[in-house]
Enzyme design. Structure first.
Site, PDB file in Angstrom:
ATOM      1  N   ASP B  75       0.814  -1.205   0.000  1.00  0.00           N
ATOM      2  CA  ASP B  75       0.000   0.000   0.000  1.00  0.00           C
ATOM      3  C   ASP B  75       0.851   1.260   0.000  1.00  0.00           C
ATOM      4  O   ASP B  75       1.578   1.538   0.937  1.00  0.00           O
ATOM      5  CB  ASP B  75      -0.942  -0.024   1.207  1.00  0.00           C
ATOM      6  N   GLY B 114      11.542  -0.845   4.769  1.00  0.00           N
ATOM      7  CA  GLY B 114      12.587  -1.082   3.793  1.00  0.00           C
ATOM      8  C   GLY B 114      12.654   0.046   2.783  1.00  0.00           C
ATOM      9  O   GLY B 114      12.062   1.112   2.970  1.00  0.00           O
ATOM     10  N   ASP B 139      17.708  -8.623   4.437  1.00  0.00           N
ATOM     11  CA  ASP B 139      18.835  -8.979   3.567  1.00  0.00           C
ATOM     12  C   ASP B 139      20.086  -8.162   3.856  1.00  0.00           C
ATOM     13  O   ASP B 139      21.136  -8.436   3.275  1.00  0.00           O
ATOM     14  CB  ASP B 139      18.443  -8.761   2.093  1.00  0.00           C
ATOM     15  N   ARG B 174      26.144 -37.220   1.130  1.00  0.00           N
ATOM     16  CA  ARG B 174      25.414 -36.443   0.145  1.00  0.00           C
ATOM     17  C   ARG B 174      25.940 -35.019   0.050  1.00  0.00           C
ATOM     18  O   ARG B 174      26.630 -34.539   0.942  1.00  0.00           O
ATOM     19  CB  ARG B 174      23.940 -36.310   0.570  1.00  0.00           C
ATOM     20  N   ARG B 183      17.951 -11.812  -2.681  1.00  0.00           N
ATOM     21  CA  ARG B 183      17.648 -11.721  -4.104  1.00  0.00           C
ATOM     22  C   ARG B 183      18.730 -10.951  -4.847  1.00  0.00           C
ATOM     23  O   ARG B 183      19.135 -11.307  -5.925  1.00  0.00           O
ATOM     24  CB  ARG B 183      16.286 -11.031  -4.282  1.00  0.00           C
ATOM     25  N   HIS B 284      10.061 -18.671   4.220  1.00  0.00           N
ATOM     26  CA  HIS B 284       9.546 -17.678   5.155  1.00  0.00           C
ATOM     27  C   HIS B 284      10.036 -17.832   6.579  1.00  0.00           C
ATOM     28  O   HIS B 284       9.940 -16.894   7.363  1.00  0.00           O
ATOM     29  CB  HIS B 284       8.018 -17.718   5.156  1.00  0.00           C
TER      30      HIS B 284
END
Lengths: 360, 360, 360, 360
Positions: B75, B114, B139, B174, B183, B284
């Site tokens: 918003d 942010g 981040d 493994r 990102r 999340h």
């Protein structure tokens, strides 16, 4: 170019020691340098108790508390305790240390330790040994470095205890008191108190007035808060009073916390307010266990920096964090300089603006 | 002297938001300033959804994740979505925000958010509203500040996941891959990878060569280590390739991680080495939960500093951590400046010296 | 009296495997029995990959996740994959296993494993080998025992994730969905959902009606709760629909969760309600890490009980928890019997009385 | 059909109290029953300090430690302390409790409490009040129920402390002693000792011979283990000696642990062996904090079962766990019956087979 180094851990244990050791070995191996581990601090250095440290030996130790090398609190090669004819004597065995390292081919000694161990390292450097120090003090009270590894883990342990005490305080309308480490400096009390939502924090740097503490509790009561949380550094002391850190059991000085300053402050406070007061002494659990995330990164950085110092020929130094960088400071400038909480410390000022009472 | 301020939280949630709110309220109360909370970010600012925040409202919220004020991701009062005649339109409602605050008597708006939210704050300041920003990015990718609150908590969550994957990797021989947030910047991957003992870390800043990664895994195998741990930032990309962050379910873009870069890197790697490879996408759970010790202190400091800025009349600024001090920077200098991991970053260099592979 | 036993761990790893191994070795040593460890499950049994296990080897492994012995998921001595002339063939190597154990002097084989491994143990027992089984299934889906070790640790990991998602759900007014393990049985979803305060739990035993789920979310909205938490077992399925557990990347079946049932349920739900929906797939982190307190005690009890069975001559059995006692059941009665959540399960009934919705 | 119930929490706090309260309210609401909460235990019942409990009031309290209702340790309506003419008198106010509940329309009183509170509940039931009890004892020492909520959380706190002490013990070659709760029963010491890998466990049920303890430490030393971990229940006592639980500060009995049995055992032990010995007294942090996964489920089950008992008309009972089911037992049969660790307890026997020393 250095071919082989030795490493030891000295003094009380601290979360992150193994992370430092691992980083030293991994970085050294990466640069083709061999690493010798010395067992049980300077004791092993005197007694030639060495082992080879390769990638295999340090695999999986990053999250492990304590030190895989072992440590000793009191063994000083310059005044080494030996038994002769049924008597306990102290002898200077520092030459033996230098000889043992020479025989093992170790060109540099990396000492991970507190002020005591670093003083020994400095004394050895004056006899010609190349040394690099890595600072270790869970109390964060070393002047030459911004933060030491293990400190944030200890603060976390104290904060988790405060979270637990909080629910009891609130349910029972009590004052809950937590005594934490910090004989000379209040860093653990200050940081854990803020993180744990303490109402009152008593630190060695600010002698406390118990009447001001009672007043703070009473103001909370008037505002509808029938409980309070107080953190007390073990070295806190009342205004005009003495530090209360020594205690005895059965005639001897003992590390068991027998009515230290936390108990005294709690008892004094209970007499002045209409609330039950309870004390918990956190003790050794602040030292142990897995280093937290922050300390794993910091300890790893210190270990890498120590090998960097070796490669760069920066001997007789201690690696130190300044801002966001780790560099080297002369060992001679680093030892014997206690870092207390300054009255203008930004975190202390912040806590005061937040309304936390410091017994003033 | 300011008498009343308003505060809102905008954008994705982050551990420590409540700690900031609590610190703002406690510090404001301590200085006799009233605080109004705005619900659900700028949505509540437009819709006049306010509540009064006193000591009672912020009691006990320090350890609580999320934000008691609620937040909204999208918003924007300058392009506010409204429904008219069955249609969805965007209108400029910024004047309404200013009017609502005026009516409520709030002289300053504190925006905890942010880059998106801070841009809105800046635009409002240009219309005459006094604003103070508190940076929020899990981040840690905001240029103007050294560290943001919530980052260390996310790193801790990722590190704990790595600890768990480690035991499976070792038992099953493994390669275990963990995709973490980041990102545009690889901070979470870098720090959690070091703290979690990762062997390989892929970050957006260093396009990776999958053959180099396979080589690193194979060298470990030759050294007797039949497992490897790899951390991949969601924005990592192969050399010459594209970022793989969008994915669809049933025809629509969806936050569900459907074969993001972690899965791609794992699948590519498995084809090149003789080891099973498994991927976990943390998602999340990096955002939620109680802030850790470090973030509780940092978030609290930011909150106190925001009120300090209000009292000091330092408007149209953002509070920022520089070294060990929190100060103010002009909002205009803080927004739109992404902080990526520089190739000369001391922690990155340290990780490389430690032998961690970055796909190079 | 038995003088020497061998032990192996088979199938997927699980918190508490090392605690079982440690308990077996400590109890055996206490009774003068030697222990041989077999590496990588039945693979090591075929390939004679043994090591001696004494007190030193198991020191400090109690809190360690994974298995110090290694494990393998697929190696079956009755259909053992071998490479011959460039081709992959399956051969019966069960005689080799018996011979290897005989040569090593091991009189009894203790198999810590799931249904697959226990079936192999049973087949070996039919060829004359003395075996004792210790049940291992993180899903808790073995009929013969009340609880298996590792289950509570997995539930704890899922609950901690739910705690974190809770704060995001509440702050953003979202439905947060967590997909947890449980392909055939919903135990982890049921227990973690209750412990994590879930509003909706979908399990394989109760095919769900997405309209009923949407109704439950809407009733919460009407009651002022603008968020919901949903736990979905990976084996959950819609009424009349199919389980959605297989997925592919690049043409192959892959463990990466690509739009499993959690994503499907979330996407379907989002279309029916006016709230954002987000999915997290917990994946492998449920398997790894340190066993929690409950599992450390339970795993230790299983290990002691296995040696008790050896000493008591109760071969071809599996140790099993019944109420508060651990006893033995015939292996033949224990294998191939899946324990699903019965519709009359007391914990399920309790959850329904509490108002948790199960998609009905 | 019952329309309205009241609920109170009495005695010392315990992880899971809020989970019980939440389950009671949610289940009651689900069945159309109203719930009244009573503040601060029986004190609020006498003083008519009631509040209405709906879904909103219990939202988000599942993971919260303590009790949102408050509690009091000492207030007994049959001997209620009142101030008259400056004197402290005890009066019977039990009729007032019954009248207050009647006035509020509460038909049944649910008492969540320990033996003291349940005895009061029983006495009230004899005066005609319908009561249902929910057992609360962190020590797990109530005969009528297999396990009480909060116990596993306390064990976890103790185990985490043992994990931390372990690393210090090993690094410093010390004996680390942890004193835990358990004045009359050794359950916490027994379970946490097993989960924390203790070498020695001292419990009230087995008076210890310090020479046997020293022998166990020495045997470990001979086997190359230069450290030991000992857990001591606060009610442990030496063979032929007395329990050491009372201590004084400044002339008054005080909860501060001043040289309790942990300190005594440690001091005695240190004199007999050549190793440093250190004591930590865990104290109140065992009571506080978020209930762990197991306790959240168990506490929730107790709460649901209490409402089940109300609906089923099973008054004057206590809900109790037997095996995997929760049922009802007559209150009269449940109170005043202490559950000590029997010498044939399966977990105790298991610990002995594992080689843990109990001072024998």
């Amino acid at each position: 170019m250095v071919k082989k180094i030795a490493v030891l851990t000295g003094g009380g244990d601290c979360p992150g020691l193994n992370a430092v050791i691992r980083a030293i070995v991994r970085t050294a191996v990466y640069h083709g340098i061999e690493v010798i581990g010395i067992r049980d601090g300077f004791k092993g250095a005197v007694e030639n108790d060495f082992l080879s440290l390769g990638l295999q030996e340090v695999s999986g130790i990053l999250p492990k508390g304590g030190t895989i090398l072992g440590t000793s609190n009191r063994d000083n090669p310059f005044a080494f305790t030996v038994q002769k004819n049924g008597q306990s004597l102290q002898e200077d065995r520092s030459d033996q240390v230098i000889k043992n390292l020479e025989n093992a081919g170790a060109e540099v000694l990396v000492v991970i330790g507190g002020d005591g161990s670093l003083n020994i390292a400095l004394a050895l450097s004056k006899k010609g040994l190349k040394v690099v120090g890595v600072p270790k003090t869970i109390d964060n009270d070393l002047m030459a470095t911004d933060f030491t590894f293990g400190f944030q883990s200890a603060v976390e342990t104290a904060q988790e205890a405060l979270d637990k005490l909080h629910t009891t305080a609130e349910s029972h309308h009590r004052v809950m008191v937590l005594e934490v480490m910090g004989r000379y400096a209040g860093w653990i009390a200050l940081y854990s108190g803020i993180a744990g939502g303490a109402d009152i924090i008593l630190i060695p740097e600010i002698p406390y007035d118990i009447e001001k503490v009672a007043e703070a509790v009473n103001i909370r009561k008037q505002n509808g808060k029938k409980f309070s949380i107080m953190v007390v550094a073990e070295g806190a002391k009342p205004l005009g009073g003495e530090m209360v850190v020594e205690r005895t059991i059965a005639g001897r000085t003992d590390p068991v916390k027998l009515g230290g300053i936390g108990a005294k402050a709690a008892a004094d406070l209970e007499r002045m307010i209409g609330l039950e007061t309870r004390v918990t002494v956190l003790g050794h659990i602040q030292r142990g266990g897995s280093p937290n995330t922050y300390d794993r990164v910091l300890a790893t950085r210190y270990g890498v920096a120590a090998v960097d110092a070796v490669i760069g020929g920066k001997f007789d130094t201690m690696v130190a964090l300044k801002g966001s960088e780790i560099g080297c400071v002369p060992l001679a400038d680093a030892v014997n300089r206690l870092k207390k909480v300054p009255l203008g410390d930004p975190v202390l000022l912040m806590a005061q603006k937040l309304g936390i009472n410091f017994g003033q």
